[in-house]
Design a protein around this motif. Structure first.
Motif, PDB file in Angstrom:
ATOM      1  N   SER A 252      12.714  89.134 -22.568  1.00 25.55           N
ATOM      2  CA  SER A 252      11.597  88.271 -22.947  1.00 25.55           C
ATOM      3  C   SER A 252      10.279  89.031 -22.804  1.00 25.55           C
ATOM      4  O   SER A 252      10.044  89.703 -21.792  1.00 25.55           O
ATOM      5  CB  SER A 252      11.564  87.034 -22.053  1.00 25.55           C
ATOM      6  N   PHE A 253       9.445  88.924 -23.830  1.00 28.96           N
ATOM      7  CA  PHE A 253       8.116  89.527 -23.802  1.00 28.96           C
ATOM      8  C   PHE A 253       7.095  88.389 -23.812  1.00 28.96           C
ATOM      9  O   PHE A 253       6.891  87.740 -24.840  1.00 28.96           O
ATOM     10  CB  PHE A 253       7.919  90.439 -25.014  1.00 28.96           C
ATOM     11  N   PRO A 254       6.448  88.082 -22.679  1.00 31.91           N
ATOM     12  CA  PRO A 254       5.418  87.034 -22.671  1.00 31.91           C
ATOM     13  C   PRO A 254       4.194  87.468 -23.476  1.00 31.91           C
ATOM     14  O   PRO A 254       3.907  88.667 -23.601  1.00 31.91           O
ATOM     15  CB  PRO A 254       5.071  86.890 -21.185  1.00 31.91           C
ATOM     16  N   ALA A 255       3.468  86.508 -24.024  1.00 34.08           N
ATOM     17  CA  ALA A 255       2.241  86.819 -24.752  1.00 34.08           C
ATOM     18  C   ALA A 255       1.326  87.668 -23.885  1.00 34.08           C
ATOM     19  O   ALA A 255       1.129  87.391 -22.704  1.00 34.08           O
ATOM     20  CB  ALA A 255       1.542  85.530 -25.160  1.00 34.08           C
ATOM     21  N   CYS A 256       0.749  88.708 -24.482  1.00 31.09           N
ATOM     22  CA  CYS A 256      -0.073  89.658 -23.724  1.00 31.09           C
ATOM     23  C   CYS A 256      -1.115  90.253 -24.654  1.00 31.09           C
ATOM     24  O   CYS A 256      -0.784  90.700 -25.763  1.00 31.09           O
ATOM     25  CB  CYS A 256       0.832  90.761 -23.156  1.00 31.09           C
ATOM     26  N   TYR A 257      -2.362  90.289 -24.188  1.00 32.26           N
ATOM     27  CA  TYR A 257      -3.463  90.749 -25.042  1.00 32.26           C
ATOM     28  C   TYR A 257      -3.424  89.937 -26.337  1.00 32.26           C
ATOM     29  O   TYR A 257      -3.420  88.730 -26.315  1.00 32.26           O
ATOM     30  CB  TYR A 257      -3.381  92.248 -25.322  1.00 32.26           C
ATOM     31  N   ASN A 258      -3.398  90.613 -27.471  1.00 38.44           N
ATOM     32  CA  ASN A 258      -3.334  89.924 -28.763  1.00 38.44           C
ATOM     33  C   ASN A 258      -1.918  89.911 -29.336  1.00 38.44           C
ATOM     34  O   ASN A 258      -1.725  89.667 -30.522  1.00 38.44           O
ATOM     35  CB  ASN A 258      -4.279  90.574 -29.760  1.00 38.44           C
ATOM     36  N   TYR A 259      -0.911  90.159 -28.477  1.00 37.31           N
ATOM     37  CA  TYR A 259       0.486  90.151 -28.899  1.00 37.31           C
ATOM     38  C   TYR A 259       1.110  88.796 -28.564  1.00 37.31           C
ATOM     39  O   TYR A 259       0.993  88.306 -27.439  1.00 37.31           O
ATOM     40  CB  TYR A 259       1.270  91.260 -28.207  1.00 37.31           C
TER      41      TYR A 259
ATOM     42  N   PRO B 180     -26.849  79.517 -36.676  1.00 40.42           N
ATOM     43  CA  PRO B 180     -25.555  79.705 -37.334  1.00 40.42           C
ATOM     44  C   PRO B 180     -24.386  79.558 -36.366  1.00 40.42           C
ATOM     45  O   PRO B 180     -24.507  79.823 -35.175  1.00 40.42           O
ATOM     46  CB  PRO B 180     -25.637  81.143 -37.858  1.00 40.42           C
ATOM     47  N   ARG B 181     -23.262  79.120 -36.901  1.00 37.90           N
ATOM     48  CA  ARG B 181     -22.007  79.133 -36.169  1.00 37.90           C
ATOM     49  C   ARG B 181     -21.012  79.948 -36.993  1.00 37.90           C
ATOM     50  O   ARG B 181     -20.744  79.634 -38.153  1.00 37.90           O
ATOM     51  CB  ARG B 181     -21.465  77.726 -35.943  1.00 37.90           C
ATOM     52  N   ILE B 182     -20.470  80.982 -36.389  1.00 39.16           N
ATOM     53  CA  ILE B 182     -19.564  81.897 -37.076  1.00 39.16           C
ATOM     54  C   ILE B 182     -18.136  81.628 -36.620  1.00 39.16           C
ATOM     55  O   ILE B 182     -17.876  81.453 -35.424  1.00 39.16           O
ATOM     56  CB  ILE B 182     -19.944  83.367 -36.776  1.00 39.16           C
ATOM     57  N   SER B 183     -17.210  81.602 -37.553  1.00 41.05           N
ATOM     58  CA  SER B 183     -15.792  81.479 -37.233  1.00 41.05           C
ATOM     59  C   SER B 183     -15.004  82.306 -38.232  1.00 41.05           C
ATOM     60  O   SER B 183     -15.562  82.864 -39.182  1.00 41.05           O
ATOM     61  CB  SER B 183     -15.348  80.010 -37.254  1.00 41.05           C
ATOM     62  N   TYR B 184     -13.682  82.384 -38.036  1.00 43.80           N
ATOM     63  CA  TYR B 184     -12.870  83.198 -38.935  1.00 43.80           C
ATOM     64  C   TYR B 184     -11.427  82.740 -38.914  1.00 43.80           C
ATOM     65  O   TYR B 184     -10.985  82.040 -38.001  1.00 43.80           O
ATOM     66  CB  TYR B 184     -12.949  84.678 -38.542  1.00 43.80           C
ATOM     67  N   ARG B 185     -10.678  83.161 -39.942  1.00 42.19           N
ATOM     68  CA  ARG B 185      -9.235  82.934 -40.004  1.00 42.19           C
ATOM     69  C   ARG B 185      -8.579  84.197 -40.527  1.00 42.19           C
ATOM     70  O   ARG B 185      -8.985  84.727 -41.565  1.00 42.19           O
ATOM     71  CB  ARG B 185      -8.906  81.748 -40.912  1.00 42.19           C
ATOM     72  N   VAL B 186      -7.589  84.686 -39.797  1.00 42.30           N
ATOM     73  CA  VAL B 186      -6.885  85.906 -40.177  1.00 42.30           C
ATOM     74  C   VAL B 186      -5.681  85.542 -41.031  1.00 42.30           C
ATOM     75  O   VAL B 186      -4.931  84.609 -40.715  1.00 42.30           O
ATOM     76  CB  VAL B 186      -6.428  86.690 -38.927  1.00 42.30           C
ATOM     77  N   ILE B 187      -5.490  86.281 -42.132  1.00 40.25           N
ATOM     78  CA  ILE B 187      -4.403  86.023 -43.070  1.00 40.25           C
ATOM     79  C   ILE B 187      -3.628  87.326 -43.312  1.00 40.25           C
ATOM     80  O   ILE B 187      -4.223  88.297 -43.785  1.00 40.25           O
ATOM     81  CB  ILE B 187      -4.943  85.491 -44.412  1.00 40.25           C
ATOM     82  N   PRO B 188      -2.307  87.379 -42.995  1.00 40.06           N
ATOM     83  CA  PRO B 188      -1.509  86.353 -42.310  1.00 40.06           C
ATOM     84  C   PRO B 188      -1.746  86.407 -40.804  1.00 40.06           C
ATOM     85  O   PRO B 188      -2.371  87.329 -40.300  1.00 40.06           O
ATOM     86  CB  PRO B 188      -0.079  86.765 -42.644  1.00 40.06           C
ATOM     87  N   ASN B 189      -1.227  85.431 -40.115  1.00 37.64           N
ATOM     88  CA  ASN B 189      -1.340  85.370 -38.661  1.00 37.64           C
ATOM     89  C   ASN B 189       0.031  85.030 -38.080  1.00 37.64           C
ATOM     90  O   ASN B 189       0.549  83.945 -38.345  1.00 37.64           O
ATOM     91  CB  ASN B 189      -2.361  84.316 -38.249  1.00 37.64           C
ATOM     92  N   PRO B 190       0.663  85.937 -37.327  1.00 39.23           N
ATOM     93  CA  PRO B 190       0.152  87.250 -36.902  1.00 39.23           C
ATOM     94  C   PRO B 190       0.223  88.281 -38.021  1.00 39.23           C
ATOM     95  O   PRO B 190       0.889  88.064 -39.036  1.00 39.23           O
ATOM     96  CB  PRO B 190       1.105  87.625 -35.757  1.00 39.23           C
ATOM     97  N   VAL B 191      -0.461  89.408 -37.820  1.00 39.53           N
ATOM     98  CA  VAL B 191      -0.490  90.483 -38.800  1.00 39.53           C
ATOM     99  C   VAL B 191       0.664  91.445 -38.534  1.00 39.53           C
ATOM    100  O   VAL B 191       0.740  92.038 -37.464  1.00 39.53           O
ATOM    101  CB  VAL B 191      -1.828  91.246 -38.735  1.00 39.53           C
TER     102      VAL B 191
ATOM    103  N   ALA C  82       3.422  99.034 -29.124  1.00 37.21           N
ATOM    104  CA  ALA C  82       3.194  99.697 -27.835  1.00 37.21           C
ATOM    105  C   ALA C  82       2.059  99.079 -27.021  1.00 37.21           C
ATOM    106  O   ALA C  82       1.063  99.748 -26.716  1.00 37.21           O
ATOM    107  CB  ALA C  82       2.933 101.188 -28.042  1.00 37.21           C
ATOM    108  N   PRO C  83       2.182  97.791 -26.637  1.00 36.14           N
ATOM    109  CA  PRO C  83       1.146  97.173 -25.795  1.00 36.14           C
ATOM    110  C   PRO C  83       1.269  97.629 -24.346  1.00 36.14           C
ATOM    111  O   PRO C  83       1.852  96.947 -23.498  1.00 36.14           O
ATOM    112  CB  PRO C  83       1.419  95.677 -25.943  1.00 36.14           C
ATOM    113  N   GLN C  84       0.706  98.769 -24.054  1.00 38.50           N
ATOM    114  CA  GLN C  84       0.868  99.400 -22.743  1.00 38.50           C
ATOM    115  C   GLN C  84       0.414  98.478 -21.615  1.00 38.50           C
ATOM    116  O   GLN C  84      -0.638  97.843 -21.681  1.00 38.50           O
ATOM    117  CB  GLN C  84       0.066 100.697 -22.697  1.00 38.50           C
ATOM    118  N   GLY C  85       1.232  98.424 -20.559  1.00 35.57           N
ATOM    119  CA  GLY C  85       0.892  97.638 -19.383  1.00 35.57           C
ATOM    120  C   GLY C  85       1.355  96.197 -19.421  1.00 35.57           C
ATOM    121  O   GLY C  85       1.283  95.499 -18.398  1.00 35.57           O
ATOM    122  N   CYS C  86       1.832  95.715 -20.578  1.00 29.45           N
ATOM    123  CA  CYS C  86       2.304  94.337 -20.666  1.00 29.45           C
ATOM    124  C   CYS C  86       3.680  94.211 -20.003  1.00 29.45           C
ATOM    125  O   CYS C  86       4.456  95.165 -19.951  1.00 29.45           O
ATOM    126  CB  CYS C  86       2.384  93.899 -22.129  1.00 29.45           C
ATOM    127  N   ALA C  87       3.993  93.022 -19.538  1.00 28.24           N
ATOM    128  CA  ALA C  87       5.244  92.783 -18.820  1.00 28.24           C
ATOM    129  C   ALA C  87       6.386  92.484 -19.787  1.00 28.24           C
ATOM    130  O   ALA C  87       6.181  91.917 -20.872  1.00 28.24           O
ATOM    131  CB  ALA C  87       5.076  91.629 -17.856  1.00 28.24           C
TER     132      ALA C  87
END
Length: 348
Positions: free
Chosen positions: A328-335, A156-167, A280-285
């Motif tokens: 400016s908030f650069p992309a970090c983790y899932n943000y 099997p190959r598993i994939s996904y799509r989140v709706i909406p994106n971003p949440v 609150a993405p702690q530790g992000c720049a």
């Protein structure tokens, strides 16, 4: 801290759930392994989402004083050659001869197609496999254990799509999961039984909740808003643990606000700028940027997001007149990346 760090989620789960033991606990002084056997000598052919039970046998002495006649064992088989995605672990082996203190146990390993390759029986442990329970006793190693060859096809190959994106924060969302034949790139053509757990169910306490795909391999599940930072996964059922699985990463918007402590200040003085990042993405720049000319933004101060989601950066007016800033908030983790509204500080 969040219950699950979303940055770690978009990963195959089987390696987390089924892994060969490491030397982190104490050895089991009560278990002595005398011999191990896999009676089957021919390769095991497994296709699709099927599993094939393969018998394993262990001769052992288990001398724990309170051990009863129904004491079970289980075994680990480690992949040492091939493209398989996981190691294998048996169902509980039941004693069929002798005594618990000196007897023989037999049971099965449910072999999936994802276990493609050659496996060696490397460890034996008392009890039954329970992922994530933090056993304080190490499995007993086996020297030169028997080898099992698995030929897995149509995996099997598993994939996904989140709706909406971003949440958005505070809103429910859906995930459309897909399970297709990796070898053909097409659907299996039948409804498939899957597990769709959240949180701890992705790495332990396996067994559901059960869902079924349509004949094209799709299944959609709606999740409550408060599960956004929990693990969410699809697993292919097998026992004692799933034969395959994937966790979904939920993207969050980069929502940034920033306000200077003063609207004007003498040239060269320090002006704290307080702000907040949604979720609150702690530790992000975060970076305070100043506009140079008409289009060039340059970073003049940086900080990291605190546990509260707040941050403090500092501006320093370089000349008299209005100076334009943003954070400016650069992309970090899932943000995702984000920008605050532009604001001015007047240099005096």
């Amino acid at each position: 801290m969040k219950r699950v760090l979303a940055a770690l989620l978009a990963l195959p789960l089987v390696g987390m759930a089924l892994s060969a033991p490491t030397a982190q606990a104490d050895p089991d002084d009560f278990l002595i392994v005398l011999a191990t056997r896999i009676p089957r000598t021919t390769p095991v052919a497994v296709t699709g989402l099927n599993t094939v039970p393969v018998t394993v046998e262990v001769d052992a002495k288990y001398t724990y004083p309170d051990a009863g006649p129904d004491t079970t064992l289980f075994v680990f088989l480690k992949l040492f050659s091939g493209s398989g995605t996981q190691d294998l672990i048996s169902m509980p082996l039941k004693r069929y001869a002798g005594t618990t203190a000196n007897g023989s146990w037999r049971g099965v390993v449910n072999v999936p197609s994802t276990g493609n390759g050659k496996f060696r029986l490397t460890h034996v442990q008392e009890g039954a496999y329970r992922s994530g329970t933090g056993d304080m006793i190490d499995p007993t190693p086996v020297s030169d254990g028997p080898v099992l060859t698995v030929i897995g096809t149509n995996q099997p190959r598993i994939s996904y799509r989140v709706i909406p994106n971003p949440v958005p924060f505070g809103q429910p969302y859906s995930i459309r999961w897909s399970v297709i034949n990796k070898q053909t790139g097409k659907a299996y053509g039948t409804k498939l039984k899957v597990w769709l757990p959240v949180d701890n169910g992705c790495v332990e306490q396996f067994g559901g909740p059960v869902a079924y795909t349509d004949t094209q391999g799709y299944v959609t599940k709606t999740y409550a808003a408060d599960t956004g930072d929990w693990a969410k996964c699809l697993q292919i059922p097998n026992y004692p643990a799933p034969s395959d699985g994937l966790a979904a990463a939920i993207n969050r918007p980069g929502i940034v606000s920033a306000t200077p402590s003063r609207a004007s200040a003498p040239v060269g003085s320090i002006v704290p700028v307080e702000g907040k990042v949604g979720g609150a993405p702690q530790g992000c720049a975060v970076n305070l940027q100043r506009l140079y000319g008409k289009t060039a933004w340059r970073t003049v101060s940086s900080a990291t997001v605190r546990q509260s989601g707040r941050f403090t950066v500092t501006a320093q007016p370089a000349y008299r007149g209005d100076l334009y800033y943003r954070v400016s908030f650069p992309a970090c983790y899932n943000y995702l990346a984000g920008l605050s509204k532009m604001f001015t500080i007047k240099g005096l």
